[in-house]
Design a protein around this motif. Structure first.
Motif, PDB file in Angstrom:
ATOM      1  N   LEU A 154      -7.536  -2.737  -0.639  1.00  0.00           N
ATOM      2  CA  LEU A 154      -6.565  -3.048  -1.687  1.00  0.00           C
ATOM      3  C   LEU A 154      -7.231  -2.980  -3.052  1.00  0.00           C
ATOM      4  N   ILE A 155      -6.625  -2.239  -3.961  1.00  0.00           N
ATOM      5  CA  ILE A 155      -7.117  -2.161  -5.334  1.00  0.00           C
ATOM      6  C   ILE A 155      -5.973  -2.567  -6.248  1.00  0.00           C
ATOM      7  N   ASP A 156      -6.130  -3.727  -6.902  1.00  0.00           N
ATOM      8  CA  ASP A 156      -5.085  -4.197  -7.817  1.00  0.00           C
ATOM      9  C   ASP A 156      -5.324  -3.643  -9.223  1.00  0.00           C
ATOM     10  N   GLY A 157      -4.429  -3.952 -10.126  1.00  0.00           N
ATOM     11  CA  GLY A 157      -4.507  -3.436 -11.485  1.00  0.00           C
ATOM     12  C   GLY A 157      -5.814  -3.756 -12.184  1.00  0.00           C
ATOM     13  N   TYR A 158      -6.296  -4.990 -12.044  1.00  0.00           N
ATOM     14  CA  TYR A 158      -7.543  -5.388 -12.691  1.00  0.00           C
ATOM     15  C   TYR A 158      -8.718  -4.583 -12.134  1.00  0.00           C
ATOM     16  N   LYS A 159      -8.793  -4.468 -10.822  1.00  0.00           N
ATOM     17  CA  LYS A 159      -9.890  -3.715 -10.200  1.00  0.00           C
ATOM     18  C   LYS A 159      -9.788  -2.230 -10.552  1.00  0.00           C
ATOM     19  N   LEU A 160      -8.559  -1.711 -10.648  1.00  0.00           N
ATOM     20  CA  LEU A 160      -8.348  -0.319 -11.016  1.00  0.00           C
ATOM     21  C   LEU A 160      -8.902  -0.043 -12.417  1.00  0.00           C
ATOM     22  N   ILE A 161      -8.592  -0.926 -13.362  1.00  0.00           N
ATOM     23  CA  ILE A 161      -9.103  -0.773 -14.734  1.00  0.00           C
ATOM     24  C   ILE A 161     -10.628  -0.807 -14.732  1.00  0.00           C
ATOM     25  N   THR A 162     -11.200  -1.751 -13.985  1.00  0.00           N
ATOM     26  CA  THR A 162     -12.656  -1.870 -13.910  1.00  0.00           C
ATOM     27  C   THR A 162     -13.278  -0.595 -13.344  1.00  0.00           C
TER      28      THR A 162
END
Length: 121
Positions: free
Chosen positions: A86-94
């Motif tokens: 799972l990749i959420d928005g915060y992790k995606l930006i990072t």
């Protein structure tokens, strides 16, 4: 990793697939689904994606601009079924920042008030 994006209707919830080559001997078939959400992805969506994966891949990934519920996180790592990353928005930006993908580096400056005050400005 070689990736093919399908991302069209009628694909049973699969937006793309690829082969993740770990080393010369080990590779995994990976399917992924992308969700442009402001809200949370729930456990039922993780289960639906896993059903679409059945017999087609070793691992799955769901990428969202939103977040995942606690139940979705538990479902993604449940024992006895193929794992789903799972990749959420915060992790995606990072990840995008770290890999410098789709981003332009911008330098900004801020006025140093202490410096200005020193000269009576």
């Amino acid at each position: 990793m070689q990736v093919t994006v399908t991302g069209r209707s009628g694909n049973q919830g699969i937006d793309g697939y690829g082969t993740l080559q770990i080393n010369l001997l080990v590779s995994f078939q990976v399917l992924f689904q992308c969700k442009r959400y402001q809200e949370s992805v729930g456990a039922s969506q993780v289960r639906d994606f896993r059903g679409a994966m059945a017999g087609r891949a070793d691992k799955g990934m769901i990428i969202t601009t939103g977040t995942f519920t606690a139940e979705a996180r538990r479902e993604a790592s449940r024992d006895g079924v193929p794992p789903i990353g799972l990749i959420d928005g915060y992790k995606l930006i990072t990840l995008l920042e770290t890999l410098e993908l789709g981003l332009k580096k911008i330098t900004t400056y801020e006025i140093d008030a202490a410096f200005s005050n020193e000269f009576g400005a």
